[in-house]
Scaffold this motif. Structure first.
Motif, PDB file in Angstrom:
ATOM      1  N   ASP A   1      21.698 -43.163 -24.504  1.00  0.00           N
ATOM      2  CA  ASP A   1      20.738 -42.597 -23.572  1.00  0.00           C
ATOM      3  C   ASP A   1      21.348 -41.468 -22.747  1.00  0.00           C
ATOM      4  OD1 ASP A   1      18.722 -44.346 -24.386  1.00  0.00           O
ATOM      5  OD2 ASP A   1      19.324 -45.879 -22.948  1.00  0.00           O
ATOM      6  N   ASP A   2      22.591 -41.627 -22.359  1.00  0.00           N
ATOM      7  CA  ASP A   2      23.262 -40.580 -21.585  1.00  0.00           C
ATOM      8  C   ASP A   2      23.346 -39.285 -22.389  1.00  0.00           C
ATOM      9  OD1 ASP A   2      23.613 -42.334 -19.493  1.00  0.00           O
ATOM     10  OD2 ASP A   2      25.724 -42.762 -19.946  1.00  0.00           O
ATOM     11  N   PHE A   3      23.700 -39.403 -23.664  1.00  0.00           N
ATOM     12  CA  PHE A   3      23.795 -38.210 -24.504  1.00  0.00           C
ATOM     13  C   PHE A   3      22.432 -37.549 -24.656  1.00  0.00           C
ATOM     14  CE2 PHE A   3      23.359 -36.480 -28.878  1.00  0.00           C
ATOM     15  CZ  PHE A   3      24.046 -35.302 -28.654  1.00  0.00           C
ATOM     16  N   ALA A   4      21.388 -38.340 -24.885  1.00  0.00           N
ATOM     17  CA  ALA A   4      20.041 -37.783 -25.029  1.00  0.00           C
ATOM     18  C   ALA A   4      19.630 -37.024 -23.772  1.00  0.00           C
ATOM     19  CB  ALA A   4      19.039 -38.887 -25.335  1.00  0.00           C
ATOM     20  N   ASP A   5      19.945 -37.573 -22.612  1.00  0.00           N
ATOM     21  CA  ASP A   5      19.591 -36.910 -21.352  1.00  0.00           C
ATOM     22  C   ASP A   5      20.396 -35.629 -21.157  1.00  0.00           C
ATOM     23  OD1 ASP A   5      17.669 -38.797 -20.672  1.00  0.00           O
ATOM     24  OD2 ASP A   5      19.122 -40.082 -19.678  1.00  0.00           O
ATOM     25  N   ARG A   6      21.688 -35.674 -21.452  1.00  0.00           N
ATOM     26  CA  ARG A   6      22.516 -34.472 -21.318  1.00  0.00           C
ATOM     27  C   ARG A   6      22.028 -33.363 -22.249  1.00  0.00           C
ATOM     28  NH1 ARG A   6      27.045 -38.446 -21.393  1.00  0.00           N
ATOM     29  NH2 ARG A   6      27.667 -38.737 -19.208  1.00  0.00           N
ATOM     30  N   LEU A   7      21.636 -33.740 -23.455  1.00  0.00           N
ATOM     31  CA  LEU A   7      21.142 -32.742 -24.396  1.00  0.00           C
ATOM     32  C   LEU A   7      19.892 -32.068 -23.846  1.00  0.00           C
ATOM     33  CD1 LEU A   7      21.286 -31.338 -27.130  1.00  0.00           C
ATOM     34  CD2 LEU A   7      19.925 -33.230 -28.082  1.00  0.00           C
ATOM     35  N   GLY A   8      19.002 -32.843 -23.238  1.00  0.00           N
ATOM     36  CA  GLY A   8      17.802 -32.250 -22.641  1.00  0.00           C
ATOM     37  C   GLY A   8      18.151 -31.238 -21.571  1.00  0.00           C
ATOM     38  N   VAL A   9      19.134 -31.572 -20.747  1.00  0.00           N
ATOM     39  CA  VAL A   9      19.566 -30.647 -19.697  1.00  0.00           C
ATOM     40  C   VAL A   9      20.154 -29.381 -20.303  1.00  0.00           C
ATOM     41  CG1 VAL A   9      21.184 -30.319 -17.791  1.00  0.00           C
ATOM     42  CG2 VAL A   9      19.934 -32.482 -18.005  1.00  0.00           C
ATOM     43  N   GLU A  10      21.033 -29.535 -21.287  1.00  0.00           N
ATOM     44  CA  GLU A  10      21.714 -28.380 -21.877  1.00  0.00           C
ATOM     45  C   GLU A  10      20.760 -27.488 -22.665  1.00  0.00           C
ATOM     46  OE1 GLU A  10      24.570 -27.403 -21.151  1.00  0.00           O
ATOM     47  OE2 GLU A  10      25.428 -29.176 -20.185  1.00  0.00           O
ATOM     48  N   LEU A  11      19.727 -28.058 -23.253  1.00  0.00           N
ATOM     49  CA  LEU A  11      18.754 -27.243 -23.988  1.00  0.00           C
ATOM     50  C   LEU A  11      17.946 -26.352 -23.063  1.00  0.00           C
ATOM     51  CD1 LEU A  11      17.400 -29.828 -26.597  1.00  0.00           C
ATOM     52  CD2 LEU A  11      18.567 -27.673 -27.123  1.00  0.00           C
ATOM     53  N   GLY A  12      17.716 -26.813 -21.846  1.00  0.00           N
ATOM     54  CA  GLY A  12      16.938 -26.017 -20.905  1.00  0.00           C
ATOM     55  C   GLY A  12      15.566 -25.683 -21.469  1.00  0.00           C
ATOM     56  N   ALA A  13      15.188 -24.415 -21.409  1.00  0.00           N
ATOM     57  CA  ALA A  13      13.872 -23.982 -21.881  1.00  0.00           C
ATOM     58  C   ALA A  13      13.691 -24.214 -23.375  1.00  0.00           C
ATOM     59  CB  ALA A  13      13.663 -22.508 -21.546  1.00  0.00           C
ATOM     60  N   ASP A  14      14.798 -24.239 -24.133  1.00  0.00           N
ATOM     61  CA  ASP A  14      14.689 -24.467 -25.569  1.00  0.00           C
ATOM     62  C   ASP A  14      14.285 -25.905 -25.899  1.00  0.00           C
ATOM     63  OD1 ASP A  14      15.292 -21.868 -26.453  1.00  0.00           O
ATOM     64  OD2 ASP A  14      17.455 -22.242 -26.308  1.00  0.00           O
ATOM     65  N   GLY A  15      14.279 -26.783 -24.911  1.00  0.00           N
ATOM     66  CA  GLY A  15      13.858 -28.164 -25.127  1.00  0.00           C
ATOM     67  C   GLY A  15      12.387 -28.390 -24.857  1.00  0.00           C
ATOM     68  N   TRP A  16      11.609 -27.316 -24.812  1.00  0.00           N
ATOM     69  CA  TRP A  16      10.186 -27.397 -24.426  1.00  0.00           C
ATOM     70  C   TRP A  16       9.380 -28.357 -25.305  1.00  0.00           C
ATOM     71  CZ3 TRP A  16       6.336 -26.376 -27.906  1.00  0.00           C
ATOM     72  CH2 TRP A  16       6.704 -25.724 -29.087  1.00  0.00           C
ATOM     73  N   PHE A  17       9.750 -28.506 -26.574  1.00  0.00           N
ATOM     74  CA  PHE A  17       8.919 -29.252 -27.517  1.00  0.00           C
ATOM     75  C   PHE A  17       8.751 -30.710 -27.108  1.00  0.00           C
ATOM     76  CE2 PHE A  17       8.368 -31.257 -31.850  1.00  0.00           C
ATOM     77  CZ  PHE A  17       7.096 -30.757 -32.067  1.00  0.00           C
ATOM     78  N   GLU A  18       9.786 -31.295 -26.509  1.00  0.00           N
ATOM     79  CA  GLU A  18       9.674 -32.687 -26.074  1.00  0.00           C
ATOM     80  C   GLU A  18       9.849 -32.834 -24.561  1.00  0.00           C
ATOM     81  OE1 GLU A  18      10.617 -35.286 -30.055  1.00  0.00           O
ATOM     82  OE2 GLU A  18      12.022 -35.423 -28.390  1.00  0.00           O
ATOM     83  N   THR A  19       9.511 -31.794 -23.817  1.00  0.00           N
ATOM     84  CA  THR A  19       9.645 -31.869 -22.366  1.00  0.00           C
ATOM     85  C   THR A  19       8.828 -33.018 -21.786  1.00  0.00           C
ATOM     86  OG1 THR A  19      10.109 -29.512 -22.132  1.00  0.00           O
ATOM     87  CG2 THR A  19       9.237 -30.642 -20.201  1.00  0.00           C
ATOM     88  N   SER A  20       7.624 -33.232 -22.295  1.00  0.00           N
ATOM     89  CA  SER A  20       6.757 -34.273 -21.742  1.00  0.00           C
ATOM     90  C   SER A  20       6.736 -35.524 -22.603  1.00  0.00           C
ATOM     91  CB  SER A  20       5.325 -33.735 -21.591  1.00  0.00           C
ATOM     92  OG  SER A  20       4.826 -33.308 -22.848  1.00  0.00           O
ATOM     93  N   TYR A  21       7.705 -35.643 -23.524  1.00  0.00           N
ATOM     94  CA  TYR A  21       7.745 -36.795 -24.427  1.00  0.00           C
ATOM     95  C   TYR A  21       9.122 -37.432 -24.355  1.00  0.00           C
ATOM     96  CZ  TYR A  21       7.810 -39.392 -28.855  1.00  0.00           C
ATOM     97  OH  TYR A  21       7.928 -40.368 -29.815  1.00  0.00           O
ATOM     98  N   ARG A  22       9.180 -38.688 -23.956  1.00  0.00           N
ATOM     99  CA  ARG A  22      10.463 -39.379 -23.868  1.00  0.00           C
ATOM    100  C   ARG A  22      10.528 -40.473 -24.922  1.00  0.00           C
ATOM    101  NH1 ARG A  22      14.850 -39.762 -21.234  1.00  0.00           N
ATOM    102  NH2 ARG A  22      14.209 -38.106 -19.810  1.00  0.00           N
ATOM    103  N   ARG A  23      11.555 -40.389 -25.761  1.00  0.00           N
ATOM    104  CA  ARG A  23      11.799 -41.425 -26.763  1.00  0.00           C
ATOM    105  C   ARG A  23      12.405 -42.639 -26.062  1.00  0.00           C
ATOM    106  NH1 ARG A  23      11.821 -39.337 -32.016  1.00  0.00           N
ATOM    107  NH2 ARG A  23      11.297 -37.113 -32.043  1.00  0.00           N
ATOM    108  N   ASP A  24      11.708 -43.758 -26.109  1.00  0.00           N
ATOM    109  CA  ASP A  24      12.189 -44.940 -25.374  1.00  0.00           C
ATOM    110  C   ASP A  24      12.719 -46.027 -26.292  1.00  0.00           C
ATOM    111  OD1 ASP A  24       9.818 -45.754 -26.460  1.00  0.00           O
ATOM    112  OD2 ASP A  24       8.885 -46.377 -24.569  1.00  0.00           O
ATOM    113  N   ILE A  25      12.867 -45.725 -27.581  1.00  0.00           N
ATOM    114  CA  ILE A  25      13.507 -46.644 -28.510  1.00  0.00           C
ATOM    115  C   ILE A  25      14.408 -45.835 -29.441  1.00  0.00           C
ATOM    116  CG2 ILE A  25      11.740 -48.470 -28.520  1.00  0.00           C
ATOM    117  CD1 ILE A  25      10.594 -47.180 -31.067  1.00  0.00           C
TER     118      ILE A  25
END
Length: 263
Positions: free
Chosen positions: A154-178
Motif C-alpha cells: 500500500d505504501d508503494f501504491a500511494d508513493r507512486l500516485g504522488v510521484e505520477l502527479g498529473a500523469d496519474g489522472w486516470f485513477e485519481t478518483s479510483y482507489r484499488r482496495d484489494i
C-alpha cells in the motif's frame, strides 16, 4: 477516500475486511456467471481497456503454481477465455495509467515520465510481501486473492500516485482496495456456470503460497491471439533505480491492465 497526495492514508484493511471484500466479489461473480451476464472481454482497441499500467510480477515457484491453477480453471471454464495467469501474462496491477494506445515504447514522453515516477516511488519503498490465499469469482473472471503481510504494498501504491502527479489522472478518483492477480478473463460464454461457481467456491481458501516482490514494472501488453502478454517498458527495483526497456515495433500492439473492469 485518500487522495494521491496523502501517502499515509493507503489501503489499510485487516485480513477479515479483505476477506469480506473478496467474498462479496465471489457473490457478484457467481450471480453474473449463473445469469450469463458476466463481462466478456475483447481484444484491445485504441481508447479502450488495457492501457499502460504499473504492475507487480510474480516469479519463481509461485508463478509456476499460478500457471498450474490457471490451466485448471481454464479447463473448467470452457474454451475461448483468456488464461492471464500464465507466466508471461500474470501480474498484480498497482495502478492503471491510461486507456489503450498501440505501439508504446520507451521513447514515448508519457512512458518516460511514468518510468521516472516509478523509479522515484520504488527507490523509497521496500520489498512487497503478499500471501496468496484462495480464488474468487468476479463478473469478469477468476482471480487469486492477495493479502499484504505488512504496509509495503500500500505504501508503494500511494508513493507512486504522488510521484505520477498529473500523469496519474486516470485513477485519481479510483482507489484499488484489494490486491489480486486475475488468472482467467472471461472472453466467451461459460458452458457450465454452476460447475465453475462450485469449483471456485471449493477453492476459496486454496493456499497458493507467499511471494516477495523486489521491484515493479511499467508495462504494456500485446495480444498474442490467446491472451494479453506483458511487454516491459521500464523496471524499478525497490530501493534502486529504474531500468528502461525499449519495446520495439516488432512486438505488435501494446496493451496493459486498466481499471475499466478487473485487470
Amino acid at each position: 477516500m485518500a487522495t494521491d497526495g496523502d501517502v499515509s492514508a493507503g489501503r489499510r484493511s485487516s485480513g477479515s475486511q479483505l476477506r469480506a471484500r473478496f467474498d462479496r466479489l465471489f457473490e457478484q461473480g457467481r450471480d453474473a456467471v449463473l445469469r450469463g451476464s458476466h463481462f466478456i472481454d475483447v481484444p484491445p482497441v485504441p481508447g479502450g481497456r488495457w492501457g499502460m499500467s504499473a504492475v507487480l510480477v510474480p516469479a519463481g515457484p509461485v508463478a509456476d503454481r499460478l500457471a498450474e491453477v490457471t490451466a485448471e480453471v481454464a479447463a473448467v471454464s470452457g474454451s475461448g477465455h483468456w488464461p492471464t495467469g500464465v507466466r508471461d501474462a500474470v501480474h498484480l496491477t498497482v495502478r492503471a495509467i491510461e486507456m489503450h494506445r498501440p505501439g508504446l515504447s520507451g521513447a514515448d514522453p508519457l512512458v518516460a515520465r511514468c518510468a521516472g515516477a516509478l523509479a522515484r516511488a520504488a527507490a523509497q519503498s521496500t520489498a512487497v510481501r503478499l500471501r496468496l490465499d484462495g480464488l474468487t469469482l468476479t463478473p469478469s473472471g477468476v482471480m487469486t486473492c492477495a493479502y499484504p503481510v505488512d504496509s509495503a504494498a500500500d505504501d508503494f501504491a500511494d508513493r507512486l500516485g504522488v510521484e505520477l502527479g498529473a500523469d496519474g489522472w486516470f485513477e485519481t478518483s479510483y482507489r484499488r482496495d484489494i490486491w489480486y492477480a486475475t488468472l482467467l478473463h472471461f472472453a466467451a460464454e461459460v458452458p457450465d456456470p454452476a460447475g465453475l461457481a462450485a469449483w471456485v467456491r471449493r477453492r476459496r481458501s486454496l493456499d497458493l503460497g507467499a511471494v516477495e516482490l523486489d521491484g515493479a514494472e511499467l508495462v504494456a501488453f500485446r495480444f498474442d491471439g490467446r491472451q494479453p502478454v506483458r511487454s516491459a517498458l521500464a523496471q524499478a527495483p525497490f530501493g534502486g533505480v529504474a531500468v528502461p526497456v525499449t519495446v520495439t515495433s516488432g512486438h505488435g500492439r501494446q496493451v496493459g491492465a486498466s481499471s475499466a473492469g478487473w485487470g
